[in-house]
Design a protein around this motif. Structure first.
Motif, PDB file in Angstrom:
ATOM      1  N   VAL A 137      22.907  75.052  71.044  1.00  0.00           N
ATOM      2  CA  VAL A 137      23.196  76.045  72.079  1.00  0.00           C
ATOM      3  C   VAL A 137      22.729  77.432  71.650  1.00  0.00           C
ATOM      4  CG1 VAL A 137      25.029  77.240  73.331  1.00  0.00           C
ATOM      5  CG2 VAL A 137      25.129  74.765  73.066  1.00  0.00           C
ATOM      6  N   SER A 138      23.028  77.816  70.416  1.00  0.00           N
ATOM      7  CA  SER A 138      22.643  79.145  69.943  1.00  0.00           C
ATOM      8  C   SER A 138      21.124  79.285  69.877  1.00  0.00           C
ATOM      9  CB  SER A 138      23.277  79.436  68.584  1.00  0.00           C
ATOM     10  OG  SER A 138      22.884  78.484  67.613  1.00  0.00           O
ATOM     11  N   SER A 139      20.432  78.256  69.434  1.00  0.00           N
ATOM     12  CA  SER A 139      18.975  78.312  69.363  1.00  0.00           C
ATOM     13  C   SER A 139      18.373  78.484  70.755  1.00  0.00           C
ATOM     14  CB  SER A 139      18.418  77.047  68.719  1.00  0.00           C
ATOM     15  OG  SER A 139      18.800  76.949  67.364  1.00  0.00           O
ATOM     16  N   ASP A 140      18.923  77.765  71.718  1.00  0.00           N
ATOM     17  CA  ASP A 140      18.408  77.838  73.080  1.00  0.00           C
ATOM     18  C   ASP A 140      18.663  79.215  73.695  1.00  0.00           C
ATOM     19  OD1 ASP A 140      17.254  76.295  75.411  1.00  0.00           O
ATOM     20  OD2 ASP A 140      19.132  76.981  76.314  1.00  0.00           O
ATOM     21  N   LEU A 141      19.857  79.756  73.495  1.00  0.00           N
ATOM     22  CA  LEU A 141      20.178  81.082  74.022  1.00  0.00           C
ATOM     23  C   LEU A 141      19.262  82.154  73.423  1.00  0.00           C
ATOM     24  CD1 LEU A 141      24.093  81.094  74.071  1.00  0.00           C
ATOM     25  CD2 LEU A 141      22.575  81.262  76.048  1.00  0.00           C
ATOM     26  N   LEU A 142      19.045  82.070  72.133  1.00  0.00           N
ATOM     27  CA  LEU A 142      18.183  83.043  71.478  1.00  0.00           C
ATOM     28  C   LEU A 142      16.764  82.977  72.028  1.00  0.00           C
ATOM     29  CD1 LEU A 142      19.361  82.675  67.782  1.00  0.00           C
ATOM     30  CD2 LEU A 142      19.648  84.690  69.215  1.00  0.00           C
ATOM     31  N   ASP A 143      16.255  81.779  72.179  1.00  0.00           N
ATOM     32  CA  ASP A 143      14.874  81.629  72.624  1.00  0.00           C
ATOM     33  C   ASP A 143      14.684  82.119  74.052  1.00  0.00           C
ATOM     34  OD1 ASP A 143      12.167  80.563  72.005  1.00  0.00           O
ATOM     35  OD2 ASP A 143      12.591  79.302  73.742  1.00  0.00           O
ATOM     36  N   ARG A 144      15.695  81.946  74.888  1.00  0.00           N
ATOM     37  CA  ARG A 144      15.564  82.331  76.286  1.00  0.00           C
ATOM     38  C   ARG A 144      15.853  83.809  76.534  1.00  0.00           C
ATOM     39  NH1 ARG A 144      18.961  80.633  79.629  1.00  0.00           N
ATOM     40  NH2 ARG A 144      20.513  79.702  78.253  1.00  0.00           N
ATOM     41  N   CYS A 145      16.558  84.455  75.620  1.00  0.00           N
ATOM     42  CA  CYS A 145      17.035  85.810  75.905  1.00  0.00           C
ATOM     43  C   CYS A 145      16.509  86.893  74.971  1.00  0.00           C
ATOM     44  CB  CYS A 145      18.564  85.834  75.873  1.00  0.00           C
ATOM     45  SG  CYS A 145      19.357  84.689  77.027  1.00  0.00           S
ATOM     46  N   PHE A 146      15.952  86.517  73.811  1.00  0.00           N
ATOM     47  CA  PHE A 146      15.563  87.524  72.834  1.00  0.00           C
ATOM     48  C   PHE A 146      14.232  87.161  72.185  1.00  0.00           C
ATOM     49  CE2 PHE A 146      20.189  87.253  72.973  1.00  0.00           C
ATOM     50  CZ  PHE A 146      20.533  88.574  73.237  1.00  0.00           C
ATOM     51  N   PRO A 147      13.440  88.170  71.785  1.00  0.00           N
ATOM     52  CA  PRO A 147      12.209  87.879  71.045  1.00  0.00           C
ATOM     53  C   PRO A 147      12.548  87.293  69.680  1.00  0.00           C
ATOM     54  CG  PRO A 147      12.649  90.224  71.024  1.00  0.00           C
ATOM     55  CD  PRO A 147      13.641  89.615  71.978  1.00  0.00           C
ATOM     56  N   GLU A 148      11.616  86.569  69.122  1.00  0.00           N
ATOM     57  CA  GLU A 148      11.865  85.863  67.868  1.00  0.00           C
ATOM     58  C   GLU A 148      12.254  86.797  66.730  1.00  0.00           C
ATOM     59  OE1 GLU A 148       9.681  82.487  65.048  1.00  0.00           O
ATOM     60  OE2 GLU A 148       8.776  83.142  66.933  1.00  0.00           O
ATOM     61  N   SER A 149      11.763  88.029  66.776  1.00  0.00           N
ATOM     62  CA  SER A 149      12.077  88.979  65.708  1.00  0.00           C
ATOM     63  C   SER A 149      13.554  89.335  65.664  1.00  0.00           C
ATOM     64  CB  SER A 149      11.244  90.254  65.880  1.00  0.00           C
ATOM     65  OG  SER A 149      11.507  90.873  67.127  1.00  0.00           O
ATOM     66  N   PHE A 150      14.297  89.050  66.740  1.00  0.00           N
ATOM     67  CA  PHE A 150      15.729  89.315  66.784  1.00  0.00           C
ATOM     68  C   PHE A 150      16.572  88.177  66.219  1.00  0.00           C
ATOM     69  CE2 PHE A 150      16.784  92.748  70.110  1.00  0.00           C
ATOM     70  CZ  PHE A 150      15.614  93.441  69.857  1.00  0.00           C
ATOM     71  N   HIS A 151      16.054  86.966  66.249  1.00  0.00           N
ATOM     72  CA  HIS A 151      16.880  85.781  66.089  1.00  0.00           C
ATOM     73  C   HIS A 151      17.723  85.769  64.828  1.00  0.00           C
ATOM     74  CE1 HIS A 151      14.301  83.250  69.109  1.00  0.00           C
ATOM     75  NE2 HIS A 151      14.722  84.396  69.599  1.00  0.00           N
ATOM     76  N   GLN A 152      17.092  85.949  63.678  1.00  0.00           N
ATOM     77  CA  GLN A 152      17.844  85.829  62.434  1.00  0.00           C
ATOM     78  C   GLN A 152      18.870  86.939  62.287  1.00  0.00           C
ATOM     79  OE1 GLN A 152      17.434  82.999  60.417  1.00  0.00           O
ATOM     80  NE2 GLN A 152      19.440  83.792  59.789  1.00  0.00           N
ATOM     81  N   GLU A 153      18.532  88.134  62.737  1.00  0.00           N
ATOM     82  CA  GLU A 153      19.491  89.240  62.640  1.00  0.00           C
ATOM     83  C   GLU A 153      20.721  88.995  63.509  1.00  0.00           C
ATOM     84  OE1 GLU A 153      18.320  93.430  62.230  1.00  0.00           O
ATOM     85  OE2 GLU A 153      16.293  92.734  62.624  1.00  0.00           O
ATOM     86  N   ILE A 154      20.503  88.454  64.703  1.00  0.00           N
ATOM     87  CA  ILE A 154      21.643  88.152  65.570  1.00  0.00           C
ATOM     88  C   ILE A 154      22.500  87.068  64.950  1.00  0.00           C
ATOM     89  CG2 ILE A 154      22.336  87.196  67.809  1.00  0.00           C
ATOM     90  CD1 ILE A 154      19.957  88.585  69.061  1.00  0.00           C
ATOM     91  N   LEU A 155      21.867  86.017  64.445  1.00  0.00           N
ATOM     92  CA  LEU A 155      22.614  84.930  63.814  1.00  0.00           C
ATOM     93  C   LEU A 155      23.415  85.440  62.627  1.00  0.00           C
ATOM     94  CD1 LEU A 155      19.916  82.098  63.918  1.00  0.00           C
ATOM     95  CD2 LEU A 155      21.984  82.246  65.302  1.00  0.00           C
ATOM     96  N   ASN A 156      22.814  86.310  61.829  1.00  0.00           N
ATOM     97  CA  ASN A 156      23.543  86.881  60.698  1.00  0.00           C
ATOM     98  C   ASN A 156      24.737  87.700  61.174  1.00  0.00           C
ATOM     99  OD1 ASN A 156      21.605  85.760  59.034  1.00  0.00           O
ATOM    100  ND2 ASN A 156      20.503  87.677  58.702  1.00  0.00           N
ATOM    101  N   SER A 157      24.575  88.405  62.270  1.00  0.00           N
ATOM    102  CA  SER A 157      25.627  89.284  62.779  1.00  0.00           C
ATOM    103  C   SER A 157      26.817  88.517  63.330  1.00  0.00           C
ATOM    104  CB  SER A 157      25.062  90.203  63.868  1.00  0.00           C
ATOM    105  OG  SER A 157      24.051  91.049  63.357  1.00  0.00           O
ATOM    106  N   VAL A 158      26.592  87.304  63.830  1.00  0.00           N
ATOM    107  CA  VAL A 158      27.697  86.533  64.422  1.00  0.00           C
ATOM    108  C   VAL A 158      28.195  85.430  63.491  1.00  0.00           C
ATOM    109  CG1 VAL A 158      26.896  87.022  66.766  1.00  0.00           C
ATOM    110  CG2 VAL A 158      26.154  84.909  65.639  1.00  0.00           C
ATOM    111  N   GLY A 159      27.644  85.346  62.280  1.00  0.00           N
ATOM    112  CA  GLY A 159      28.119  84.337  61.334  1.00  0.00           C
ATOM    113  C   GLY A 159      27.492  82.975  61.482  1.00  0.00           C
ATOM    114  N   LEU A 160      26.291  82.938  62.071  1.00  0.00           N
ATOM    115  CA  LEU A 160      25.594  81.661  62.260  1.00  0.00           C
ATOM    116  C   LEU A 160      24.253  81.679  61.519  1.00  0.00           C
ATOM    117  CD1 LEU A 160      26.211  81.084  66.086  1.00  0.00           C
ATOM    118  CD2 LEU A 160      27.235  79.807  64.205  1.00  0.00           C
TER     119      LEU A 160
END
Length: 295
Positions: free
Chosen positions: A127-150
């Motif tokens: 679910v998190s991978s799909d949300l990231l891909d549909r809503c944010f550029p790839e350069s955001f993904h790891q930072e968002i995951l780090n920020s939410v504990g994923l």
């Protein structure tokens, strides 16, 4: 289950970004991954969600965590408790932030979704991978995951079909040089650290055309996506006042501030003013630093 999250009703007005609900879901998934109960008090959501909105949402004067927390219940995946005596705003049906806190309103995914996650923890990753891909550029993904504990919740998923020629066309147009710093390192005939950046994100329906692309080194690409830098209508580089630091600030940013980026070989490939305007409104963290000539 993925279809239920893909059906999220994200607020839209033209091309304005509104990642509030996706960020809330990602935040809650991170809490579930750490063993949180299904229903989480709004008081525990408020500050971290506002911080996510400020870091990864569009630049706004204020950030309202109460809106997605309240509105997500209309999407069929979210449930609120203790809402019986909550007063709504006069202008709409949204609950006031003070009311959510006063009545200790709690929220979380529906029982069915929560139970499914407890039975199959890999659903959090999907679910998190799909949300990231549909809503944010790839350069955001790891930072968002780090920020939410994923931190480790990334996997390959079916992505939107993109034009495979986009990268080559953009890099060719800019002669395989970063349009900002001129980086053109190569090894074994391959460019190193050079990327084709979308000006208007494909998640915001930006096209895979050269006029919507810039050849940028990986650092300037990330800074561009995060809104640390932007462009004026005449393609002059702008550095946000919000960017601070010591090491690298002058060399990588301030030395290029107020200077026109390198143009593509052909004028027909010049960045579209419409796409530049979208980025400046929806991504760039204004205001821009003042130019020294005006100081």
């Amino acid at each position: 289950m993925l279809d239920q999250f893909r059906a999220l009703k994200v607020w839209q007005r033209g091309d304005e970004r509104a990642p509030h609900k996706p960020l809330l879901v990602l935040l809650v998934l991170g809490k579930y991954a750490l063993g949180a109960e299904r229903l989480i008090p709004y008081s525990e959501i408020d500050r971290p969600l506002r911080e996510l909105l400020e870091a990864f949402g569009p630049p706004r004067k204020s950030y309202h965590s109460e809106y997605p927390f309240w509105r997500l219940q209309n999407d069929g995946i979210w449930e609120l408790v203790n809402t019986e005596n909550v007063e709504s705003r006069k202008s709409n049906r949204d609950a006031k932030k003070s009311e959510l806190l006063k009545h200790d309103v709690t929220g979380g995914l529906t029982a069915d979704l929560y139970d499914a996650i407890q039975l199959d923890r890999s659903l959090i990753k999907r679910v998190s991978s799909d949300l990231l891909d549909r809503c944010f550029p790839e350069s955001f993904h790891q930072e968002i995951l780090n920020s939410v504990g994923l931190e480790d919740a990334v996997e390959l998923i079916q992505r939107r079909k993109r034009d495979p020629k986009f990268r080559d066309q953009v890099l060719t147009a800019y002669e395989y040089r970063c349009a900002i710093c001129g980086l053109n390192l190569r090894m074994g005939g391959r460019a190193l650290g050079l990327e084709a950046a979308h000006i208007k994100w494909y998640q915001a329906r930006g096209p895979d055309t050269v006029q919507n692309g810039l050849a940028l080194c990986s650092l300037h690409h990330k800074l561009f996506d995060r809104g640390a830098i932007g462009l004026s209508d005449d393609r002059t580089l702008l550095v946000s006042e919000w960017v601070h630091g010591t090491q690298g600030l002058t060399n990588w940013l301030l030395n290029h501030h107020g200077i026109e980026i390198r143009p593509p070989q052909s004028k027909i490939h010049s960045p579209s003013p419409d796409f530049i305007g979208w980025h400046r409104k929806e991504v760039f963290r204004s205001p821009a630093r003042r130019l020294s000539i005006f100081l």
